[in-house]
Design an enzyme around this catalytic site. Sequence first.
Site, PDB file in Angstrom:
ATOM      1  N   CYS A  60     -68.417  16.157 -71.511  1.00  0.00           N
ATOM      2  CA  CYS A  60     -67.270  17.077 -71.535  1.00  0.00           C
ATOM      3  C   CYS A  60     -67.610  18.293 -72.399  1.00  0.00           C
ATOM      4  CB  CYS A  60     -66.041  16.366 -72.108  1.00  0.00           C
ATOM      5  SG  CYS A  60     -64.554  17.405 -72.107  1.00  0.00           S
ATOM      6  N   ASP A 115     -65.783  19.621 -74.476  1.00  0.00           N
ATOM      7  CA  ASP A 115     -65.076  19.493 -75.760  1.00  0.00           C
ATOM      8  C   ASP A 115     -66.021  19.715 -76.950  1.00  0.00           C
ATOM      9  OD1 ASP A 115     -63.770  18.236 -78.106  1.00  0.00           O
ATOM     10  OD2 ASP A 115     -62.260  17.633 -76.638  1.00  0.00           O
ATOM     11  N   ARG A 149     -65.933  18.744 -79.809  1.00  0.00           N
ATOM     12  CA  ARG A 149     -66.104  17.599 -80.712  1.00  0.00           C
ATOM     13  C   ARG A 149     -67.126  16.592 -80.218  1.00  0.00           C
ATOM     14  NH1 ARG A 149     -59.863  16.265 -80.507  1.00  0.00           N
ATOM     15  NH2 ARG A 149     -60.399  16.725 -78.346  1.00  0.00           N
ATOM     16  N   HIS A 184     -65.019  10.959 -73.244  1.00  0.00           N
ATOM     17  CA  HIS A 184     -64.553  10.692 -74.607  1.00  0.00           C
ATOM     18  C   HIS A 184     -63.065  10.395 -74.585  1.00  0.00           C
ATOM     19  CE1 HIS A 184     -62.563  14.667 -75.368  1.00  0.00           C
ATOM     20  NE2 HIS A 184     -63.343  15.004 -74.356  1.00  0.00           N
ATOM     21  N   CYS A 197     -59.456  12.819 -74.118  1.00  0.00           N
ATOM     22  CA  CYS A 197     -59.962  14.016 -73.430  1.00  0.00           C
ATOM     23  C   CYS A 197     -58.790  14.895 -72.948  1.00  0.00           C
ATOM     24  CB  CYS A 197     -60.826  13.601 -72.242  1.00  0.00           C
ATOM     25  SG  CYS A 197     -61.506  15.011 -71.342  1.00  0.00           S
TER      26      CYS A 197
END
Length: 206
Positions: free
Chosen positions: A42, A44, A46, A98, A101
């Site tokens: 992803c 993302d 993080r 994750h 999400c």
Amino acid sequence: MSRLNELFTRNKEWAESITKEQPDFFQELGKQQTPKYLWIGCSDSRVPENQIMGLTPGDIFVHRNIANVVVHSDLNILSVIQYAVEVLKITDIIVCGHYGCGGVKACLSTDDNGFIGNWLQNIDDVYRLHKKELSQMEEEQKIDRLCELNVKEQVINVCKSTIVQKAWKENQEVNVHALIYDIHDGILKDLDTNISSLQELEEFCD
Ligand code: CO
């Protein structure tokens, strides 16, 4: 003064710290890349694949998009998979989602997501496939479970790509794995879905 000055400073410090430990690191890496893994994850911020697994530049070939989706008509991801399998001869493809999400969450909400809703439609399809199981869950649990199911579904999509199908038919080793990362504790978990052949794919889809 550039708005990005902080980044340039950090980059210089980083490059210096690596050269200090391994003076020929960049010279060697500059010659060629021989990554062992392809990571499909992803976007993302993080979930930075290199950092969470303590890897260094050159270790992992990467494709990231919102909610780690593998779409058969996406030229971008197909090109990445093809280059990874046919040129780099990568033997292990990791699809990693994750928990929590945002893409998966947005898909479950009734809000109008605008343009991105078109992309999230791919996760809607995963939801529909597992509606029976998911509809009995509380919201938080439902999101996390859909995150897991989405990864498994995308593993199937990787396996069904013409590139991986061709590799298997030619007896080239390609293993596709489903992982999920927990942004709350930094731990990567194996979803016990590892597919390495046409036969294993057939068994998994049964
Ligand atoms: Co995400």
